[in-house]
Each structure stands twice: as structure tokens, then as C-alpha cells.
Design an enzyme around this catalytic site. Structure first.
Site, short mmCIF file in Angstrom:
data_model
loop_
_atom_site.label_atom_id
_atom_site.label_comp_id
_atom_site.label_asym_id
_atom_site.label_seq_id
_atom_site.Cartn_x
_atom_site.Cartn_y
_atom_site.Cartn_z
N THR A 1 -9.79 3.26 6.70
CA THR A 1 -9.33 1.92 7.30
C THR A 1 -7.61 1.91 7.64
O THR A 1 -7.21 0.89 8.18
CB THR A 1 -9.31 0.71 6.25
OG1 THR A 1 -8.69 1.49 5.09
CG2 THR A 1 -10.98 0.76 5.65
N ALA A 2 -7.17 3.08 7.59
CA ALA A 2 -5.50 3.12 7.80
C ALA A 2 -5.54 3.71 9.36
O ALA A 2 -6.02 3.33 10.26
CB ALA A 2 -5.02 4.04 6.79
N ASP B 1 0.87 -1.24 0.16
CA ASP B 1 -0.09 -0.06 -0.24
C ASP B 1 0.74 1.14 0.08
O ASP B 1 0.41 2.25 -0.64
CB ASP B 1 -0.85 -0.01 1.04
CG ASP B 1 -1.90 -1.11 1.05
OD1 ASP B 1 -2.27 -1.46 -0.07
OD2 ASP B 1 -2.76 -1.19 2.13
#
Length: 272
Positions: A165-166, A50
């Protein structure tokens, strides 16, 4: 064989597995008449994790309307993964069948206004955070022109739906679907007692609204924008809004849906 006309850039991290995939994929693309172009591509394929996708995004953040992205993961499953390193044939086939369809996600626009009149502008795919280096940060929060609260604590982060979501999730923030074009403001270790109070929960702000943070002290603050870190002194205010541009991913049968990404990243297989 006729040239496909599609211009592709490959961006990989330095890990041996990613470099191996880079060379293999480059060779397959050339053999199938794709054009390798690292300045004006139609499609950008990030090879790695990512973090590599974030680097690819920032390389082309000023060409977002023209570029579509693909995430090819070479390690553990990543949130932005479309393909794994053993799916190169599948990737090339889907590129040959590509019709230009895309899946789009919101991007964060950050403007840092300094007291000397300078304005620093950034884009973030995941989030932007602000902290004070050595002591409690104090900042006024203004939402859409309305003074909301005075925050005291370690810092604040503003995230996009995909960025929810991080870092935001690790702070206890909500997971937000990217079709909901909104920003999320989340506290980092807020100071709450009988004297000082904050809301104590994440705030979801709609697309049309603007978040302003106004530090009350003129010393150095650290601002993180995705995987880049900056230090500024004498910040007048910081403005956060949904950007006018979005990030676009290639929409193929292998583009993983948002909820499948969340499930794969955090839950895995569910036992019956």
C-alpha cells in the site's frame, strides 16, 4: 498499586504534538505501574506517523520475536495507526487488559552480495528498491532459480503485503492482504519498445520462492530499505525473500483490520 510487569518503550518524532503526547503517555504509564524500558521492552509504542513506526521497527528488528508494536498517530490518519492522540486513556486501559495476543505481518529479507565477498543483510517492513544514480538500470531478474527477464528502466522495488500500500501502490502495483505471505516485484519506469521488452506488470512471488536481481554493470546503485538509503558499487546480486521473522502488533479491540486501514488511508467514508 501492583507493578504490571509489562516493559514499554515509547518512540516519538520531534514534532510538538508528538512530544506532548509522549510526555502525557509516559506520565500515565508510570502512574499505572508500567515499566519504561528502551532496551528490552515487551511492547513498543511509536508516536507520530508511519515513518516513526518504520523507525521503531528498525530499532528492534533483531528482537522481533520478543516485541509487539502499537502505532499511535498524531497527525493525519496513517496506515499503521491503532490509536489517535486523543485516545490515551483507551490505550492505557487496553494495555492493562492485554493478554499477549498479537497480529503478525510478513517482513522482507534483503541480501546484497558484493563482488569483494561482502554480504549486507537488511530487513524491510514496507519495501526495498534499487536504482541507478544517473542512467538506465539494466538487471537480470531470476525467480526461484529461473532466469525470467532482463529489465531496463529506472529501477525495481520489492514489497511486503503491508508495504504493497506504500511506494508499490504509487507505481501501479496491487494491494496484497498480509495473510497472503508473498512478495511483490514492481517495475519503476521500465523501458519498453521494439527492441527491449519487460513483462510490464507486477509479479506476486510466494513465500517459498526467491527473487534475485543481477545488475549487468558494476557502477554505483542506490538501494532504499524502507526509510533508509544506501549506495553500493560492484553488486554481484541481490536476493529477496520472506524473512523467517514477522512483525507483531498488539492485538486489542483497537487494532484496525487490514481492509479498514486501506479504506481509511485511501478512500475514506463512502457516500451512500
Amino acid at each position: 498499586m501492583k507493578n504490571t510487569g509489562k516493559r514499554i518503550d515509547l518512540i516519538a518524532n520531534r514534532k510538538p504534538q508528538s512530544q506532548r503526547v509522549l510526555y502525557e503517555l509516559r506520565d500515565r504509564l508510570k502512574r499505572n505501574q508500567f515499566i519504561l524500558n528502551d532496551t528490552n521492552p515487551d511492547i513498543v509504542i511509536s508516536i507520530g506517523g508511519d515513518g516513526m513506526l518504520l523507525s521503531a521497527f528498525h530499532k528492534y528488528e533483531n528482537q522481533l520475536d520478543k516485541v509487539r508494536f502499537i502505532g499511535l498517530h498524531t497527525g493525519h490518519l496513517g496506515f499503521y495507526t491503532d490509536y489517535r492522540d486523543f485516545e490515551l486513556d483507551k490505550l492505557v486501559t487496553n494495555l492493562q487488559l492485554d493478554t499477549g495476543a498479537r497480529v503478525s505481518y510478513p517482513v522482507l529479507n534483503v541480501k546484497v552480495f558484493l563482488e569483494n565477498g561482502e554480504v549486507k543483510i537488511f530487513r524491510a517492513l514496507n519495501e526495498a528498491s534499487i536504482r541507478r544514480s544517473d542512467r538506465t538500470m539494466v538487471a537480470d531478474i531470476v525467480i526461484n532459480g529461473v532466469p525470467f527477464e532482463r529489465f531496463r528502466g529506472d529501477g525495481l522495488t520489492v514489497s511486503t503485503p503491508t508495504g504493497s500500500t506504500a511506494y508499490n501502490k504509487s507505481l501501479g502495483g496491487a494491494v496484497l492482504h498480509p495473510t497472503i505471505e508473498a512478495l511483490q516485484l514492481t517495475e519503476i519506469a521500465s523501458l519498453n519498445n521494439r527492441v527491449y521488452r519487460t513483462l510490464g506488470s507486477s509479479i506476486i512471488v510466494p513465500k517459498k520462492d526467491k527473487i534475485e536481481l543481477i545488475p549487468t554493470r558494476n557502477d554505483y546503485h542506490t538501494i532504499s530499505v524502507d526509510n533508509s538509503v544506501y549506495s553500493f558499487r560492484n553488486i554481484e546480486r541481490i536476493e529477496y525473500q520472506i524473512d523467517h521473522h514477522k512483525i507483531h502488533f498488539v492485538a486489542t479491540p483497537s487494532h484496525t483490520s487490514f481492509w479498514n486501514r486501506v479504506k481509511d488511508a485511501f478512500i475514506g467514508e463512502v457516500d451512500e
